[in-house]
Design an enzyme around this catalytic site. Structure first.
Site, mmCIF file in Angstrom:
data_model
loop_
_atom_site.group_PDB
_atom_site.id
_atom_site.type_symbol
_atom_site.label_atom_id
_atom_site.label_comp_id
_atom_site.label_asym_id
_atom_site.label_seq_id
_atom_site.Cartn_x
_atom_site.Cartn_y
_atom_site.Cartn_z
ATOM 1 N N TYR A 81 0.841 -1.193 0.000
ATOM 2 C CA TYR A 81 0.000 0.000 0.000
ATOM 3 C C TYR A 81 0.883 1.253 0.000
ATOM 4 O O TYR A 81 0.675 2.170 -0.789
ATOM 5 C CB TYR A 81 -0.943 -0.014 1.209
ATOM 6 C CG TYR A 81 -1.706 1.263 1.380
ATOM 7 C CD1 TYR A 81 -2.759 1.594 0.528
ATOM 8 C CD2 TYR A 81 -1.367 2.178 2.376
ATOM 9 C CE1 TYR A 81 -3.452 2.777 0.666
ATOM 10 C CE2 TYR A 81 -2.054 3.362 2.522
ATOM 11 C CZ TYR A 81 -3.094 3.652 1.661
ATOM 12 O OH TYR A 81 -3.775 4.842 1.801
ATOM 13 N N TRP A 99 -5.173 2.235 10.478
ATOM 14 C CA TRP A 99 -5.395 2.126 9.036
ATOM 15 C C TRP A 99 -5.269 0.683 8.571
ATOM 16 O O TRP A 99 -6.028 0.237 7.708
ATOM 17 C CB TRP A 99 -4.447 3.046 8.268
ATOM 18 C CG TRP A 99 -4.628 2.907 6.786
ATOM 19 C CD1 TRP A 99 -3.707 2.466 5.890
ATOM 20 C CD2 TRP A 99 -5.802 3.191 6.023
ATOM 21 N NE1 TRP A 99 -4.232 2.454 4.619
ATOM 22 C CE2 TRP A 99 -5.521 2.894 4.664
ATOM 23 C CE3 TRP A 99 -7.081 3.657 6.340
ATOM 24 C CZ2 TRP A 99 -6.453 3.053 3.643
ATOM 25 C CZ3 TRP A 99 -8.007 3.820 5.314
ATOM 26 C CH2 TRP A 99 -7.686 3.519 3.997
ATOM 27 N N GLU A 145 -11.318 6.219 4.872
ATOM 28 C CA GLU A 145 -10.647 7.015 5.902
ATOM 29 C C GLU A 145 -11.600 7.289 7.058
ATOM 30 O O GLU A 145 -11.198 7.260 8.220
ATOM 31 C CB GLU A 145 -10.105 8.330 5.333
ATOM 32 C CG GLU A 145 -8.886 8.180 4.456
ATOM 33 C CD GLU A 145 -7.614 7.746 5.188
ATOM 34 O OE1 GLU A 145 -7.566 7.798 6.436
ATOM 35 O OE2 GLU A 145 -6.665 7.360 4.492
#
Length: 172
Positions: free
Chosen positions: A3, A33, A25
């Site tokens: 990522y 995350w 988000e």
């Protein structure tokens, strides 16, 4: 790692992908995350590949099924936010023509590059994320506080804040 190497901080201007990332988000609020990232494919499945037109029409029955789906974060407020955000996204695209242009306006359409040496030098919010947050809230978006907006801006490359010693910070 993939990522970071392939997505985080890379300028993104596709409306649909920006909508997806803004939702994800928001789903991260209060979590890490990596938790959301590991569930991204489940979110895509559960939320019709982030088709905002479909999400905006979700019924109470669909919402109940989502809240029972172990593949996503089963938080009623966050599920409600995805639905509200789909509606706000569609309205924004109708009035602004481009969701991407709308979001990028907060930095004048330019990438903001910072090269901190230490993680502690990275701010949680900025004047740009404050402005984005305020504007999105006025349009009816949910889970778009300034901290979430700043993380979003970093993720989609509106802000490129790779540390100085990161290979991705090298001039291209």
């Amino acid at each position: 790692m993939a990522y970071h190497d392939n997505e985080w901080g890379v300028a993104l201007r596709d409306d649909a992908r920006l909508f997806e990332m803004l939702c994800l988000e928001g789903a991260q609020a209060g979590l890490s995350w990596i938790t959301v990232l590991r569930k991204r494919d489940n979110y895509r499945r559960a939320f019709d590949n982030f088709d905002a037109g479909k999400i905006a029409r979700y019924t109470a029955d669909k919402k109940r099924r989502l809240l029972q789906d172990p593949g996503i974060i089963r938080n009623r407020l966050k599920v409600d936010a995805f639905i509200a955000n789909a509606r706000a996204y569609l309205e924004t695209r109708e009035t602004e023509n481009s969701f991407s242009d709308y979001l990028w306006q907060f930095t004048g359409g330019k990438i903001v590059r910072r090269r901190p040496l230490y993680l502690g030098q990275i701010a949680a919010t900025t004047k740009h994320s404050d402005a984005m947050s305020d504007a999105l809230k006025k349009r009816g978006f949910k889970f778009v506080g300034s901290t979430i907006c700043y993380a979003f801006m970093q993720a989609v490359g509106i802000v490129d804040e790779h540390q100085r010693n990161c290979w991705a910070a090298r001039p291209k």
